[in-house]
Design a protein around this motif. Structure first.
Motif, PDB file in Angstrom:
ATOM      1  N   GLN A 186      26.380  41.455  27.171  1.00  0.00           N
ATOM      2  CA  GLN A 186      26.525  41.743  28.600  1.00  0.00           C
ATOM      3  C   GLN A 186      27.967  41.596  29.066  1.00  0.00           C
ATOM      4  N   ASN A 187      28.711  40.664  28.469  1.00  0.00           N
ATOM      5  CA  ASN A 187      30.110  40.502  28.868  1.00  0.00           C
ATOM      6  C   ASN A 187      30.919  41.757  28.546  1.00  0.00           C
ATOM      7  N   VAL A 188      30.547  42.458  27.478  1.00  0.00           N
ATOM      8  CA  VAL A 188      31.266  43.674  27.084  1.00  0.00           C
ATOM      9  C   VAL A 188      31.099  44.746  28.163  1.00  0.00           C
ATOM     10  N   VAL A 189      29.870  44.939  28.627  1.00  0.00           N
ATOM     11  CA  VAL A 189      29.600  45.927  29.670  1.00  0.00           C
ATOM     12  C   VAL A 189      30.340  45.542  30.956  1.00  0.00           C
ATOM     13  N   PHE A 190      30.277  44.267  31.321  1.00  0.00           N
ATOM     14  CA  PHE A 190      30.961  43.793  32.528  1.00  0.00           C
ATOM     15  C   PHE A 190      32.469  44.019  32.436  1.00  0.00           C
ATOM     16  N   GLU A 191      33.066  43.613  31.309  1.00  0.00           N
ATOM     17  CA  GLU A 191      34.516  43.732  31.153  1.00  0.00           C
ATOM     18  C   GLU A 191      34.949  45.194  31.070  1.00  0.00           C
ATOM     19  N   HIS A 192      34.098  46.062  30.537  1.00  0.00           N
ATOM     20  CA  HIS A 192      34.392  47.488  30.525  1.00  0.00           C
ATOM     21  C   HIS A 192      34.581  47.976  31.965  1.00  0.00           C
ATOM     22  N   GLY A 193      33.627  47.635  32.813  1.00  0.00           N
ATOM     23  CA  GLY A 193      33.733  48.009  34.225  1.00  0.00           C
ATOM     24  C   GLY A 193      34.939  47.371  34.910  1.00  0.00           C
ATOM     25  N   TYR A 194      35.195  46.112  34.584  1.00  0.00           N
ATOM     26  CA  TYR A 194      36.337  45.407  35.173  1.00  0.00           C
ATOM     27  C   TYR A 194      37.643  46.142  34.856  1.00  0.00           C
ATOM     28  N   PHE A 195      37.833  46.506  33.589  1.00  0.00           N
ATOM     29  CA  PHE A 195      39.087  47.156  33.212  1.00  0.00           C
ATOM     30  C   PHE A 195      39.178  48.590  33.723  1.00  0.00           C
ATOM     31  N   ILE A 196      38.061  49.282  33.870  1.00  0.00           N
ATOM     32  CA  ILE A 196      38.107  50.595  34.519  1.00  0.00           C
ATOM     33  C   ILE A 196      38.608  50.429  35.953  1.00  0.00           C
ATOM     34  N   GLY A 197      38.101  49.401  36.643  1.00  0.00           N
ATOM     35  CA  GLY A 197      38.546  49.141  38.012  1.00  0.00           C
ATOM     36  C   GLY A 197      39.999  48.703  38.078  1.00  0.00           C
ATOM     37  N   ARG A 198      40.431  47.917  37.135  1.00  0.00           N
ATOM     38  CA  ARG A 198      41.798  47.375  37.153  1.00  0.00           C
ATOM     39  C   ARG A 198      42.844  48.391  36.688  1.00  0.00           C
ATOM     40  N   LEU A 199      42.534  49.122  35.605  1.00  0.00           N
ATOM     41  CA  LEU A 199      43.528  50.004  34.989  1.00  0.00           C
ATOM     42  C   LEU A 199      43.313  51.483  35.291  1.00  0.00           C
ATOM     43  N   GLY A 200      42.082  51.852  35.616  1.00  0.00           N
ATOM     44  CA  GLY A 200      41.729  53.263  35.762  1.00  0.00           C
ATOM     45  C   GLY A 200      41.055  53.752  34.495  1.00  0.00           C
ATOM     46  N   ARG A 201      40.176  54.746  34.637  1.00  0.00           N
ATOM     47  CA  ARG A 201      39.402  55.233  33.491  1.00  0.00           C
ATOM     48  C   ARG A 201      40.278  55.798  32.383  1.00  0.00           C
ATOM     49  N   ASP A 202      41.437  56.366  32.746  1.00  0.00           N
ATOM     50  CA  ASP A 202      42.295  56.977  31.733  1.00  0.00           C
ATOM     51  C   ASP A 202      43.016  55.959  30.862  1.00  0.00           C
ATOM     52  N   LYS A 203      42.918  54.660  31.216  1.00  0.00           N
ATOM     53  CA  LYS A 203      43.587  53.612  30.448  1.00  0.00           C
ATOM     54  C   LYS A 203      42.579  52.680  29.755  1.00  0.00           C
ATOM     55  N   VAL A 204      41.327  53.154  29.659  1.00  0.00           N
ATOM     56  CA  VAL A 204      40.270  52.366  29.007  1.00  0.00           C
ATOM     57  C   VAL A 204      39.477  53.311  28.119  1.00  0.00           C
ATOM     58  N   THR A 205      39.233  52.886  26.892  1.00  0.00           N
ATOM     59  CA  THR A 205      38.385  53.681  26.009  1.00  0.00           C
ATOM     60  C   THR A 205      37.414  52.755  25.293  1.00  0.00           C
ATOM     61  N   ALA A 206      36.298  53.329  24.859  1.00  0.00           N
ATOM     62  CA  ALA A 206      35.257  52.526  24.217  1.00  0.00           C
ATOM     63  C   ALA A 206      34.989  53.030  22.811  1.00  0.00           C
ATOM     64  N   LEU A 207      34.874  52.089  21.885  1.00  0.00           N
ATOM     65  CA  LEU A 207      34.465  52.368  20.508  1.00  0.00           C
ATOM     66  C   LEU A 207      33.020  51.921  20.368  1.00  0.00           C
ATOM     67  N   VAL A 208      32.161  52.803  19.884  1.00  0.00           N
ATOM     68  CA  VAL A 208      30.735  52.514  19.779  1.00  0.00           C
ATOM     69  C   VAL A 208      30.323  52.507  18.319  1.00  0.00           C
ATOM     70  N   LYS A 209      29.696  51.411  17.895  1.00  0.00           N
ATOM     71  CA  LYS A 209      29.242  51.261  16.514  1.00  0.00           C
ATOM     72  C   LYS A 209      27.746  51.541  16.432  1.00  0.00           C
ATOM     73  N   GLY A 210      27.380  52.499  15.600  1.00  0.00           N
ATOM     74  CA  GLY A 210      25.967  52.799  15.401  1.00  0.00           C
ATOM     75  C   GLY A 210      25.320  53.349  16.654  1.00  0.00           C
ATOM     76  N   GLY A 211      24.026  53.108  16.785  1.00  0.00           N
ATOM     77  CA  GLY A 211      23.256  53.634  17.913  1.00  0.00           C
ATOM     78  C   GLY A 211      23.176  52.677  19.079  1.00  0.00           C
ATOM     79  N   VAL A 212      24.262  51.995  19.385  1.00  0.00           N
ATOM     80  CA  VAL A 212      24.263  51.012  20.469  1.00  0.00           C
ATOM     81  C   VAL A 212      24.111  51.716  21.815  1.00  0.00           C
ATOM     82  N   GLU A 213      23.271  51.162  22.648  1.00  0.00           N
ATOM     83  CA  GLU A 213      23.074  51.678  23.994  1.00  0.00           C
ATOM     84  C   GLU A 213      24.362  51.528  24.798  1.00  0.00           C
ATOM     85  N   THR A 214      24.715  52.563  25.552  1.00  0.00           N
ATOM     86  CA  THR A 214      25.895  52.503  26.419  1.00  0.00           C
ATOM     87  C   THR A 214      25.436  52.568  27.873  1.00  0.00           C
TER      88      THR A 214
END
Length: 184
Positions: free
Chosen positions: A124-152
């Motif tokens: 859950q912290n990963v999802v929260f921090e993803h949103g936090y950094f999108i808000g802080r840096l903007g979507r163009d400065k945040v990217t996500a690496l997804v391993k396997g069939g993990v729910e996004t």
């Protein structure tokens, strides 16, 4: 930078209408015990610090951090930084002065809608921090690496997720994202 030392930390219990809370006395440190520097800027003016948001997959975290170092940038991994008696969110705010964030969605938890089948999820912290950094840096400065069939998270549908494949093809994708964000 001015340094202060806590000389009398304290906590007071709730008393009548006064809520419980922390209270402390501080004094200014006259001699700086360690030099604190502002983040180093690269030649083209972008912040070389890259925040790595992660769960419990240590191999994925270490592999990503070493790749970031190999391309000449500085990985910021929260648990490797000094805590200074800060809460986790205070540490994220403190070390969040970065130019880019990479979020690792790895299958560390399981979850489902009530009555549904359990699926692998990121912490859950990963999802929260993803949103936090999108808000802080903007979507163009945040990217996500997804391993396997993990729910996004579906609240940020349309965000491009990069497959954290075993062959290392993700490295070129990360490099393209960083280049697009202004990194050489």
């Amino acid at each position: 930078v001015e340094l202060y030392e806590v000389v009398n930390p304290g906590f007071h219990e709730k008393f009548g209408s006064i809520s419980a809370g922390y209270q402390m006395d501080v004094k200014k440190v006259e001699k700086q015990q360690e030099k604190i520097e502002a983040p180093v800027k690269s030649v083209n003016g972008v912040n070389p610090n890259i925040f790595i948001v992660h769960g419990h997959d240590d191999l994925a975290k270490i592999t990503l951090a070493r790749f970031i170092e190999q391309i000449g940038l500085t990985p910021i991994v929260l648990h490797e930084q000094a805590s200074s008696s800060k809460t986790i969110i205070e540490k994220i705010e403190s070390y969040g002065d970065v130019g880019f964030a990479i979020v690792l969605y790895t299958p560390c938890d399981q979850g489902s809608k009530l009555g549904g089948d359990s699926k692998p999820r990121a912490r859950q912290n990963v999802v929260f921090e993803h949103g936090y950094f999108i808000g802080r840096l903007g979507r163009d400065k945040v990217t996500a690496l997804v391993k396997g069939g993990v729910e996004t998270p579906n609240d940020i549908s349309g965000v491009v997720y990069i497959d954290l494949d075993d062959r290392g093809g993700w490295k070129m994708d990360i490099a393209k994202e960083l280049k697009h964000a202004g990194y050489e």
